[in-house]
Design a protein around this motif. Structure first.
Motif, PDB file in Angstrom:
ATOM      1  N   LEU A  82       0.827  -1.205   0.000  1.00 22.85           N
ATOM      2  CA  LEU A  82       0.000   0.000   0.000  1.00 22.85           C
ATOM      3  C   LEU A  82       0.864   1.259   0.000  1.00 22.85           C
ATOM      4  O   LEU A  82       0.629   2.180  -0.792  1.00 22.85           O
ATOM      5  N   ILE A  83       1.850   1.303   0.860  1.00 25.14           N
ATOM      6  CA  ILE A  83       2.735   2.467   0.941  1.00 25.14           C
ATOM      7  C   ILE A  83       3.527   2.618  -0.348  1.00 25.14           C
ATOM      8  O   ILE A  83       3.688   3.723  -0.879  1.00 25.14           O
ATOM      9  N   ARG A  84       4.005   1.505  -0.875  1.00 28.50           N
ATOM     10  CA  ARG A  84       4.718   1.532  -2.154  1.00 28.50           C
ATOM     11  C   ARG A  84       3.850   2.183  -3.240  1.00 28.50           C
ATOM     12  O   ARG A  84       4.317   3.009  -4.022  1.00 28.50           O
ATOM     13  N   ASP A  85       2.546   1.828  -3.255  1.00 27.99           N
ATOM     14  CA  ASP A  85       1.662   2.388  -4.277  1.00 27.99           C
ATOM     15  C   ASP A  85       1.378   3.865  -4.028  1.00 27.99           C
ATOM     16  O   ASP A  85       1.279   4.650  -4.977  1.00 27.99           O
ATOM     17  N   TYR A  86       1.242   4.258  -2.764  1.00 26.04           N
ATOM     18  CA  TYR A  86       1.084   5.688  -2.473  1.00 26.04           C
ATOM     19  C   TYR A  86       2.312   6.467  -2.941  1.00 26.04           C
ATOM     20  O   TYR A  86       2.194   7.554  -3.505  1.00 26.04           O
ATOM     21  N   ILE A  87       3.488   5.933  -2.705  1.00 26.01           N
ATOM     22  CA  ILE A  87       4.716   6.607  -3.123  1.00 26.01           C
ATOM     23  C   ILE A  87       4.782   6.690  -4.646  1.00 26.01           C
ATOM     24  O   ILE A  87       5.173   7.719  -5.198  1.00 26.01           O
ATOM     25  N   ALA A  88       4.364   5.636  -5.327  1.00 23.06           N
ATOM     26  CA  ALA A  88       4.329   5.669  -6.799  1.00 23.06           C
ATOM     27  C   ALA A  88       3.364   6.749  -7.286  1.00 23.06           C
ATOM     28  O   ALA A  88       3.653   7.445  -8.277  1.00 23.06           O
ATOM     29  N   GLU A  89       2.254   6.920  -6.598  1.00 22.11           N
ATOM     30  CA  GLU A  89       1.315   7.990  -6.967  1.00 22.11           C
ATOM     31  C   GLU A  89       1.938   9.357  -6.731  1.00 22.11           C
ATOM     32  O   GLU A  89       1.745  10.281  -7.539  1.00 22.11           O
ATOM     33  N   HIS A  90       2.671   9.501  -5.640  1.00 23.13           N
ATOM     34  CA  HIS A  90       3.382  10.759  -5.388  1.00 23.13           C
ATOM     35  C   HIS A  90       4.329  11.066  -6.545  1.00 23.13           C
ATOM     36  O   HIS A  90       4.381  12.202  -7.034  1.00 23.13           O
ATOM     37  N   GLU A  91       5.082  10.074  -6.950  1.00 24.42           N
ATOM     38  CA  GLU A  91       6.026  10.275  -8.046  1.00 24.42           C
ATOM     39  C   GLU A  91       5.304  10.637  -9.335  1.00 24.42           C
ATOM     40  O   GLU A  91       5.749  11.515 -10.084  1.00 24.42           O
ATOM     41  N   LEU A  92       4.166   9.993  -9.584  1.00 19.63           N
ATOM     42  CA  LEU A  92       3.392  10.278 -10.789  1.00 19.63           C
ATOM     43  C   LEU A  92       2.889  11.720 -10.795  1.00 19.63           C
ATOM     44  O   LEU A  92       3.033  12.425 -11.802  1.00 19.63           O
ATOM     45  N   VAL A  93       2.316  12.183  -9.685  1.00 20.59           N
ATOM     46  CA  VAL A  93       1.764  13.550  -9.697  1.00 20.59           C
ATOM     47  C   VAL A  93       2.871  14.592  -9.792  1.00 20.59           C
ATOM     48  O   VAL A  93       2.674  15.635 -10.430  1.00 20.59           O
ATOM     49  N   ALA A 124      -5.138  18.910 -15.377  1.00 14.83           N
ATOM     50  CA  ALA A 124      -6.394  18.194 -15.118  1.00 14.83           C
ATOM     51  C   ALA A 124      -6.117  16.723 -14.792  1.00 14.83           C
ATOM     52  O   ALA A 124      -6.742  16.148 -13.887  1.00 14.83           O
ATOM     53  N   GLU A 125      -5.179  16.127 -15.507  1.00 11.01           N
ATOM     54  CA  GLU A 125      -4.795  14.738 -15.239  1.00 11.01           C
ATOM     55  C   GLU A 125      -4.163  14.619 -13.847  1.00 11.01           C
ATOM     56  O   GLU A 125      -4.453  13.679 -13.091  1.00 11.01           O
ATOM     57  N   MET A 126      -3.324  15.578 -13.500  1.00 12.89           N
ATOM     58  CA  MET A 126      -2.685  15.605 -12.185  1.00 12.89           C
ATOM     59  C   MET A 126      -3.742  15.700 -11.081  1.00 12.89           C
ATOM     60  O   MET A 126      -3.701  14.963 -10.098  1.00 12.89           O
ATOM     61  N   ARG A 127      -4.701  16.586 -11.281  1.00 17.13           N
ATOM     62  CA  ARG A 127      -5.758  16.776 -10.281  1.00 17.13           C
ATOM     63  C   ARG A 127      -6.581  15.501 -10.116  1.00 17.13           C
ATOM     64  O   ARG A 127      -6.895  15.091  -8.992  1.00 17.13           O
ATOM     65  N   ALA A 128      -6.929  14.851 -11.229  1.00 19.04           N
ATOM     66  CA  ALA A 128      -7.713  13.615 -11.148  1.00 19.04           C
ATOM     67  C   ALA A 128      -6.948  12.540 -10.375  1.00 19.04           C
ATOM     68  O   ALA A 128      -7.530  11.827  -9.536  1.00 19.04           O
ATOM     69  N   GLU A 129      -5.663  12.431 -10.645  1.00 25.33           N
ATOM     70  CA  GLU A 129      -4.843  11.447  -9.928  1.00 25.33           C
ATOM     71  C   GLU A 129      -4.788  11.795  -8.435  1.00 25.33           C
ATOM     72  O   GLU A 129      -4.904  10.919  -7.580  1.00 25.33           O
ATOM     73  N   LEU A 130      -4.615  13.071  -8.132  1.00 22.86           N
ATOM     74  CA  LEU A 130      -4.563  13.491  -6.730  1.00 22.86           C
ATOM     75  C   LEU A 130      -5.882  13.232  -6.009  1.00 22.86           C
ATOM     76  O   LEU A 130      -5.878  12.825  -4.841  1.00 22.86           O
ATOM     77  N   LEU A 131      -7.002  13.455  -6.668  1.00 20.69           N
ATOM     78  CA  LEU A 131      -8.297  13.254  -6.010  1.00 20.69           C
ATOM     79  C   LEU A 131      -8.473  11.807  -5.561  1.00 20.69           C
ATOM     80  O   LEU A 131      -8.898  11.550  -4.424  1.00 20.69           O
ATOM     81  N   SER A 132      -8.134  10.842  -6.416  1.00 23.34           N
ATOM     82  CA  SER A 132      -8.257   9.444  -5.997  1.00 23.34           C
ATOM     83  C   SER A 132      -7.197   9.107  -4.939  1.00 23.34           C
ATOM     84  O   SER A 132      -7.486   8.388  -3.976  1.00 23.34           O
ATOM     85  N   HIS A 133      -6.013   9.651  -5.104  1.00 19.80           N
ATOM     86  CA  HIS A 133      -4.949   9.430  -4.122  1.00 19.80           C
ATOM     87  C   HIS A 133      -5.377   9.949  -2.746  1.00 19.80           C
ATOM     88  O   HIS A 133      -5.266   9.239  -1.740  1.00 19.80           O
ATOM     89  N   TRP A 134      -5.859  11.175  -2.720  1.00 23.10           N
ATOM     90  CA  TRP A 134      -6.272  11.769  -1.442  1.00 23.10           C
ATOM     91  C   TRP A 134      -7.418  11.009  -0.813  1.00 23.10           C
ATOM     92  O   TRP A 134      -7.450  10.812   0.403  1.00 23.10           O
ATOM     93  N   GLN A 135      -8.375  10.576  -1.622  1.00 24.18           N
ATOM     94  CA  GLN A 135      -9.496   9.813  -1.077  1.00 24.18           C
ATOM     95  C   GLN A 135      -8.977   8.560  -0.382  1.00 24.18           C
ATOM     96  O   GLN A 135      -9.392   8.245   0.739  1.00 24.18           O
ATOM     97  N   GLY A 136      -8.078   7.845  -1.042  1.00 29.00           N
ATOM     98  CA  GLY A 136      -7.525   6.636  -0.429  1.00 29.00           C
ATOM     99  C   GLY A 136      -6.783   6.927   0.855  1.00 29.00           C
ATOM    100  O   GLY A 136      -6.962   6.223   1.860  1.00 29.00           O
ATOM    101  N   GLU A 137      -5.953   7.952   0.848  1.00 29.74           N
ATOM    102  CA  GLU A 137      -5.208   8.317   2.066  1.00 29.74           C
ATOM    103  C   GLU A 137      -6.152   8.723   3.190  1.00 29.74           C
ATOM    104  O   GLU A 137      -6.029   8.246   4.315  1.00 29.74           O
ATOM    105  N   GLU A 138      -7.065   9.640   2.869  1.00 28.34           N
ATOM    106  CA  GLU A 138      -7.906  10.221   3.911  1.00 28.34           C
ATOM    107  C   GLU A 138      -8.905   9.228   4.497  1.00 28.34           C
ATOM    108  O   GLU A 138      -9.206   9.286   5.687  1.00 28.34           O
ATOM    109  N   GLU A 139      -9.411   8.323   3.668  1.00 32.26           N
ATOM    110  CA  GLU A 139     -10.382   7.337   4.163  1.00 32.26           C
ATOM    111  C   GLU A 139      -9.702   6.095   4.711  1.00 32.26           C
ATOM    112  O   GLU A 139     -10.349   5.273   5.351  1.00 32.26           O
TER     113      GLU A 139
END
Length: 156
Positions: free
Chosen positions: A12-23, A47-62
């Motif tokens: 899970l953390i590995r995937d969050y870090i990969a999302e960080h790198e992507l954004v 817009a692509e960055m924002r969409a990626e961040l929205l799903s990323h943030w939802q996963g982190e926050e929830e």
């Protein structure tokens, strides 16, 4: 970014870090596109960055954040991170890269995002190693999967 605690080995953390790198890559790409005058491309990349961040943030926050917020010590660190999520979302939603001041603002925000990511990767994520057991990891992974429909965490 630390590489010593082992949290990067947790799927899970590995995937969050990969999302960080992507954004961050998307933010830098938008800056490069804007710098060469490809403003429509840059706006689409934001817009692509924002969409990626929205799903990323939802996963982190929830997930991770929700599980850790029960402890006042962690809540003091997590609540400001959530506020930063909201602030960046509002900015990205209204950013107009045809405006020079918005291009400057994007550069500043990409730099601030690096600081934000460091707080998560060097502060919050390592704590999960000592605070989470099986049930907490299951809940955090389920939150990530809800935020990323059709995707699952790849367990090595």
């Amino acid at each position: 970014m630390c590489h010593y605690c082992g949290c990067r080995q947790i799927p899970l953390i590995r995937d969050y870090i990969a999302e960080h790198e992507l954004v961050l890559d998307l933010g830098n790409r938008a800056l490069e596109e804007a710098g060469r005058g490809a403003l429509d491309d840059a706006q689409a990349t934001v817009a692509e960055m924002r969409a990626e961040l929205l799903s990323h943030w939802q996963g982190e926050e929830e997930g991770v954040f929700a599980l850790m917020r029960g402890d006042e010590l962690y809540r003091q660190h997590i609540d400001p991170l959530i506020a930063e999520h909201r602030e960046l979302d509002a900015l990205l939603a209204r950013l107009d890269l045809t405006r020079a001041d918005d291009r400057v603002r994007l550069r500043e925000e990409v730099d601030e995002l690096k600081v934000h990511i460091s707080k998560e990767e060097d502060g919050i994520f390592p704590v999960t190693l000592v605070e989470f057991n099986g049930p907490e990891w299951d809940l955090a992974i389920a939150a990530w999967e809800r935020a990323h429909p059709g995707r699952t965490i790849a367990v090595d």
